[in-house]
Design an enzyme around this catalytic site. Structure first.
Site, mmCIF file in Angstrom:
data_model
loop_
_atom_site.group_PDB
_atom_site.id
_atom_site.type_symbol
_atom_site.label_atom_id
_atom_site.label_comp_id
_atom_site.label_asym_id
_atom_site.label_seq_id
_atom_site.Cartn_x
_atom_site.Cartn_y
_atom_site.Cartn_z
ATOM 1 N N CYS A 102 0.860 -1.184 0.000
ATOM 2 C CA CYS A 102 0.000 0.000 0.000
ATOM 3 C C CYS A 102 0.898 1.236 0.000
ATOM 4 O O CYS A 102 1.872 1.275 0.760
ATOM 5 C CB CYS A 102 -0.886 -0.011 1.244
ATOM 6 S SG CYS A 102 -1.955 1.428 1.374
ATOM 7 N N HIS A 144 -9.116 -3.619 -1.980
ATOM 8 C CA HIS A 144 -8.139 -2.826 -1.219
ATOM 9 C C HIS A 144 -8.547 -1.347 -1.209
ATOM 10 O O HIS A 144 -8.524 -0.701 -0.154
ATOM 11 C CB HIS A 144 -6.762 -3.020 -1.866
ATOM 12 C CG HIS A 144 -5.648 -2.244 -1.240
ATOM 13 N ND1 HIS A 144 -4.591 -2.842 -0.602
ATOM 14 C CD2 HIS A 144 -5.421 -0.900 -1.142
ATOM 15 C CE1 HIS A 144 -3.770 -1.907 -0.139
ATOM 16 N NE2 HIS A 144 -4.246 -0.717 -0.459
ATOM 17 N N GLU A 145 -8.947 -0.830 -2.383
ATOM 18 C CA GLU A 145 -9.274 0.603 -2.470
ATOM 19 C C GLU A 145 -10.599 0.919 -1.773
ATOM 20 O O GLU A 145 -10.732 1.965 -1.131
ATOM 21 C CB GLU A 145 -9.298 1.068 -3.931
ATOM 22 C CG GLU A 145 -8.000 0.856 -4.715
ATOM 23 C CD GLU A 145 -6.737 1.355 -4.027
ATOM 24 O OE1 GLU A 145 -6.824 2.294 -3.206
ATOM 25 O OE2 GLU A 145 -5.663 0.779 -4.284
ATOM 26 N N HIS A 148 -10.071 1.465 1.787
ATOM 27 C CA HIS A 148 -9.610 2.820 2.127
ATOM 28 C C HIS A 148 -10.792 3.772 2.334
ATOM 29 O O HIS A 148 -10.731 4.671 3.173
ATOM 30 C CB HIS A 148 -8.699 3.384 1.027
ATOM 31 C CG HIS A 148 -7.273 2.923 1.109
ATOM 32 N ND1 HIS A 148 -6.493 3.116 2.229
ATOM 33 C CD2 HIS A 148 -6.473 2.288 0.203
ATOM 34 C CE1 HIS A 148 -5.282 2.616 2.001
ATOM 35 N NE2 HIS A 148 -5.242 2.098 0.795
#
Ligand code: ZN
Length: 177
Positions: A102, A144-145, A148
């Protein structure tokens, strides 16, 4: 090019739940510059994906994609994509493991389980809804995004913290390329 600084893990901003984008946002100067900044910063920092909170903007906007990426040399190209207000509609029960990194946690990688495939609904730069099924590395980046946007970073998804390592040492050990 408009390259922004990356917000690093430890900054409280990275832990906030990002706000949904409303219909008035699309096509505005704010929208156009945020999208350009996300793509430019991702490319400049050699990322495979980037979420708006990582450049200090608490909105549900992500970008991803690359032709060739030196940080993940084994991965096939992924088309450059923008997703606004992405939502996971359905996800596989099966998970796959891969060493993930990341930009907000430099020089570290860990083995992260992710759904093998997922069905996602999102809006494009014009605000038009689209829905599609994604798999493999692209599905991993999207998960993953989206994390966030919910203030999560990948170590929270790991089920074996013993796999966490420094990128150069993991390369030396032959665990990643
Ligand atoms: Zn990240």
């Amino acid at each position: 090019m408009s390259i922004r600084d990356i917000v690093l893990a430890g900054t409280p901003q990275l832990r906030q739940i990002a706000k949904s984008v409303n219909s008035q946002w699309f096509g505005t100067n704010d929208a156009i510059s945020l999208i350009a900044e996300l793509f430019d910063t991702m490319k400049a920092r050699n990322g495979v994906g980037l979420a708006a909170p990582q450049i200090g903007v608490s909105l549900r906007v992500i970008v991803y994609g690359f032709q060739i990426n030196s940080r993940y040399p084994d991965q096939d190209p992924v088309p450059l994509t923008l997703m606004v207000n992405p939502t996971i509609i359905e996800a596989s029960k099966d998970v796959v493991y891969l060493y993930e990194g990341c930009l907000s946690l430099p020089e570290v990688r860990g083995l992260v389980p992710r759904h093998e495939w997922l069905e996602v609904q999102a809006q494009n730069e014009k605000g038009q809804l689209f829905q599609k099924r994604y798999q493999g590395f692209e599905a991993r980046i999207i998960q993953h995004e989206i994390d966030h946007l919910d203030g999560k970073i990948y170590p929270e998804r790991m089920d074996n913290m013993r796999t966490l390592g420094i990128t150069s040492a993991l390369k030396e050990a032959g665990l990643i390329r």
